[in-house]
Design a protein around this motif. Structure first.
Motif, PDB file in Angstrom:
ATOM      1  N   GLY A  57       0.811  -1.216   0.000  1.00 16.44           N
ATOM      2  CA  GLY A  57       0.000   0.000   0.000  1.00 16.44           C
ATOM      3  C   GLY A  57       0.839   1.257   0.000  1.00 16.44           C
ATOM      4  N   HIS A  58       1.731   1.362   0.922  1.00 11.49           N
ATOM      5  CA  HIS A  58       2.241   2.688   1.205  1.00 11.49           C
ATOM      6  C   HIS A  58       3.531   2.532   1.966  1.00 11.49           C
ATOM      7  CE1 HIS A  58       1.776   6.751   3.007  1.00 11.49           C
ATOM      8  NE2 HIS A  58       2.392   6.178   3.993  1.00 11.49           N
ATOM      9  N   SER A  59       4.536   3.213   1.525  1.00 10.39           N
ATOM     10  CA  SER A  59       5.789   3.091   2.260  1.00 10.39           C
ATOM     11  C   SER A  59       5.788   4.068   3.391  1.00 10.39           C
ATOM     12  CB  SER A  59       6.962   3.369   1.338  1.00 10.39           C
ATOM     13  OG  SER A  59       7.480   4.647   1.577  1.00 10.39           O
ATOM     14  N   HIS A  60       6.254   3.627   4.498  1.00  7.82           N
ATOM     15  CA  HIS A  60       6.206   4.489   5.662  1.00  7.82           C
ATOM     16  C   HIS A  60       7.441   4.211   6.491  1.00  7.82           C
ATOM     17  CE1 HIS A  60       4.898   6.481   9.157  1.00  7.82           C
ATOM     18  NE2 HIS A  60       5.083   5.397   9.860  1.00  7.82           N
ATOM     19  N   SER A  61       8.089   5.292   6.895  1.00  7.74           N
ATOM     20  CA  SER A  61       9.398   5.087   7.498  1.00  7.74           C
ATOM     21  C   SER A  61       9.311   4.622   8.928  1.00  7.74           C
ATOM     22  CB  SER A  61      10.172   6.390   7.435  1.00  7.74           C
ATOM     23  OG  SER A  61      11.270   6.327   8.298  1.00  7.74           O
TER      24      SER A  61
ATOM     25  N   ILE B  53       9.508  13.310  -0.665  1.00  5.54           N
ATOM     26  CA  ILE B  53       8.750  14.420  -0.079  1.00  5.54           C
ATOM     27  C   ILE B  53       7.844  13.898   1.022  1.00  5.54           C
ATOM     28  CG2 ILE B  53       7.030  16.216  -0.537  1.00  5.54           C
ATOM     29  CD1 ILE B  53       8.057  16.287  -3.416  1.00  5.54           C
ATOM     30  N   HIS B  54       7.134  12.819   0.682  1.00  7.50           N
ATOM     31  CA  HIS B  54       6.218  12.218   1.653  1.00  7.50           C
ATOM     32  C   HIS B  54       6.930  11.893   2.963  1.00  7.50           C
ATOM     33  CE1 HIS B  54       2.790   9.431   2.725  1.00  7.50           C
ATOM     34  NE2 HIS B  54       3.719   9.137   3.620  1.00  7.50           N
ATOM     35  N   GLU B  55       8.074  11.235   2.842  1.00  4.54           N
ATOM     36  CA  GLU B  55       8.784  10.827   4.053  1.00  4.54           C
ATOM     37  C   GLU B  55       9.268  12.030   4.851  1.00  4.54           C
ATOM     38  OE1 GLU B  55       9.036   7.932   5.353  1.00  4.54           O
ATOM     39  OE2 GLU B  55       8.035   6.881   3.722  1.00  4.54           O
ATOM     40  N   VAL B  57       8.071  15.201   5.016  1.00  2.00           N
ATOM     41  CA  VAL B  57       7.044  15.999   5.701  1.00  2.00           C
ATOM     42  C   VAL B  57       6.030  15.110   6.406  1.00  2.00           C
ATOM     43  CG1 VAL B  57       7.293  17.894   4.079  1.00  2.00           C
ATOM     44  CG2 VAL B  57       5.535  16.159   3.677  1.00  2.00           C
ATOM     45  N   HIS B  58       6.360  13.824   6.553  1.00  7.17           N
ATOM     46  CA  HIS B  58       5.400  12.839   7.032  1.00  7.17           C
ATOM     47  C   HIS B  58       4.689  13.222   8.329  1.00  7.17           C
ATOM     48  CE1 HIS B  58       4.360   9.176   9.312  1.00  7.17           C
ATOM     49  NE2 HIS B  58       3.796   8.861   8.165  1.00  7.17           N
ATOM     50  N   ASP B  59       5.456  13.625   9.355  1.00 10.34           N
ATOM     51  CA  ASP B  59       4.850  13.916  10.654  1.00 10.34           C
ATOM     52  C   ASP B  59       3.970  15.162  10.593  1.00 10.34           C
ATOM     53  OD1 ASP B  59       6.463  11.802  11.269  1.00 10.34           O
ATOM     54  OD2 ASP B  59       7.141  12.628  13.187  1.00 10.34           O
ATOM     55  N   ARG B  61       2.329  16.124   8.005  1.00  7.11           N
ATOM     56  CA  ARG B  61       1.101  15.723   7.309  1.00  7.11           C
ATOM     57  C   ARG B  61       0.108  15.097   8.291  1.00  7.11           C
ATOM     58  NH1 ARG B  61       1.626  12.653   1.580  1.00  7.11           N
ATOM     59  NH2 ARG B  61       2.736  14.582   1.119  1.00  7.11           N
ATOM     60  N   HIS B  62       0.605  14.219   9.148  1.00  8.38           N
ATOM     61  CA  HIS B  62      -0.288  13.594  10.135  1.00  8.38           C
ATOM     62  C   HIS B  62      -0.828  14.614  11.128  1.00  8.38           C
ATOM     63  CE1 HIS B  62      -0.303   9.256   9.481  1.00  8.38           C
ATOM     64  NE2 HIS B  62       0.914   9.387   9.011  1.00  8.38           N
ATOM     65  N   LEU B  63       0.070  15.434  11.689  1.00  6.40           N
ATOM     66  CA  LEU B  63      -0.348  16.322  12.775  1.00  6.40           C
ATOM     67  C   LEU B  63      -1.169  17.511  12.275  1.00  6.40           C
ATOM     68  CD1 LEU B  63       2.734  16.068  15.111  1.00  6.40           C
ATOM     69  CD2 LEU B  63       0.360  15.618  15.746  1.00  6.40           C
ATOM     70  N   PRO B  67      -4.998  13.323   5.455  1.00  8.72           N
ATOM     71  CA  PRO B  67      -4.917  11.866   5.347  1.00  8.72           C
ATOM     72  C   PRO B  67      -3.520  11.486   4.857  1.00  8.72           C
ATOM     73  CG  PRO B  67      -6.841  12.712   4.176  1.00  8.72           C
ATOM     74  CD  PRO B  67      -5.984  13.884   4.522  1.00  8.72           C
ATOM     75  N   CYS B  68      -2.914  10.537   5.523  1.00  5.88           N
ATOM     76  CA  CYS B  68      -1.545  10.159   5.121  1.00  5.88           C
ATOM     77  C   CYS B  68      -1.485   8.697   4.731  1.00  5.88           C
ATOM     78  CB  CYS B  68      -0.551  10.443   6.234  1.00  5.88           C
ATOM     79  SG  CYS B  68       1.141   9.965   5.856  1.00  5.88           S
ATOM     80  N   HIS B  69      -1.828   7.822   5.641  1.00  2.00           N
ATOM     81  CA  HIS B  69      -1.823   6.407   5.268  1.00  2.00           C
ATOM     82  C   HIS B  69      -2.709   5.585   6.190  1.00  2.00           C
ATOM     83  CE1 HIS B  69       1.347   6.310   8.359  1.00  2.00           C
ATOM     84  NE2 HIS B  69       0.996   5.075   8.524  1.00  2.00           N
TER      85      HIS B  69
HETATM   86 ZN    ZN Z   1       1.876   8.411   7.472  1.00  2.00          ZN
END
Ligand code: ZN
Lengths: 267, 69
Positions: A57-61, B53-55, B57-59, B61-63, B67-69
């Motif tokens: 689905g989705h890569s997540h660190s 980019i996703h990785e 700004v990941h936190d 995006r959640h906070l 919707p993130c994942h």
């Molecule tokens: Zn996420």
């Protein structure tokens, strides 16, 4: 007062508010993100099918995947500091610019509100429509909540709700402008805020419900959502407070200048 | 009850729409692009493919509640 005046002050307000918002997100939010990732890792470690579902689905660190992917991912430490700061600072500054210009539109156009007052109204309406309404329908979720298969749909729903909430708010303000002279402030606010509420509630009922919580711990979920709410409230309140102060001062300075010019002309 | 709030003696001059429009168009466009990269890119949709980019700004995006994942 020029559009440039408003844009510069909006960007500045957005930047300053972002710093406060980042402080809140880092101190209140990050412990909950870490707790959620710990849950995610525990789930991924246990059954094999959960890992398979996650990886397509989705890569997540998180640490395991970092190792598997060969180190191209961003470390948790960077995500929770520089990464978090990047996200909040860019979003906050961009929003500040938008609110600055929206305030430039509002000045002198909403009843007899002074510039600082119409700016405060823009920030309040902005918060409700851009942030609060979408949050109430699709509240923020920590990592580990949500399936990678539905991220497309969920993102679409979120932006539909946000788009309608913003459009309805703009319409409500335009209607309020016309009603003000006819029925007065009190009844105008009642009618337009009530109308907005009806539109938003009907929309929220019509939009699909998303519930992918599974057995995610309720306390972590609650604290995370509270942290997300506080992060956004801090951002918007910060933008509103700083921008209202800056615009109020700008208007005072311009009024003094105008008065001096008048005086000079009369001599 | 109705007309008591905010009654300055002078009329507040509005900025003409013609003067505001180019600024608004530019700023709203830039803001929309910025918001897109922080809130949705490389999650639901991917314009530059990958997850950098996703990785990063990941936190945020959640906070910020996206919707993130
Ligand atoms: Zn996420």
């Amino acid at each position: 007062m020029t559009p440039r005046n408003f844009l510069v002050r909006g960007l500045l307000a957005g930047f300053i508010a972002s710093l406060f918002s980042f402080a809140v997100a880092y101190t209140v939010g990050e412990p909950q993100v870490d707790a959620a990732i710990a849950v995610e890792e525990a789930n991924a470690a246990a059954p094999a099918d959960a890992t398979a579902e996650h990886s397509d689905g989705h890569s997540h660190s998180h640490a395991d995947e970092d190792a598997e992917a060969g180190g191209t991912e961003v470390s948790r430490e960077k995500q929770s500091t520089l990464g978090l700061a990047t996200g909040i600072l860019t979003v906050g500054t961009a929003l500040g610019g938008v609110i600055g210009l929206a305030s430039a539109f509002a000045v002198g156009r909403i009843g007899r509100l002074r510039p600082s007052q119409s700016t405060a109204l823009v920030a309040l309406v902005g918060y409700v429509s851009f942030s609060l309404v979408p949050f109430l329908k699709y509240p923020a979720n920590p990592p580990a909540v949500g399936s990678g298969d539905t991220i497309g749909d969920r993102t679409l729903y979120y932006f539909i709700v946000q788009g309608i909430a913003i459009l309805a708010a703009i319409v409500a303000v335009l209607v309020a402008r016309r009603l003000l002279d006819r029925i007065g402030t009190y009844r105008t606010v009642l009618a337009t805020a009530g109308g907005y509420l009806v539109v938003v509630i009907v929309m929220a009922l019509a939009m699909p419900t998303v519930n992918e919580l599974g057995d995610f711990p309720a306390d972590t979920l609650w604290y995370f959502r509270l942290a997300s709410l506080l992060t956004n409230v801090t951002l918007w309140a910060g933008i509103g407070i700083v921008l209202v102060g800056l615009i109020g001062r700008l208007y005072e300075q311009e009024s003094v200048k105008a008065a001096r010019r008048e005086l000079a002309a009369s001599l | 009850m109705s007309q008591v709030t905010a009654t300055p003696e002078v009329e507040i001059p509005a900025i003409p729409v013609a003067q505001l429009a180019p600024w608004a168009a530019f700023v709203f466009l830039v803001a929309a692009i910025v918001l897109f990269f922080i809130s949705a890119d490389q999650g639901a949709v991917s314009i530059p493919s990958g997850t950098a980019i996703h990785e990063w700004v990941h936190d945020g995006r959640h906070l910020l509640g996206f919707p993130c994942h």
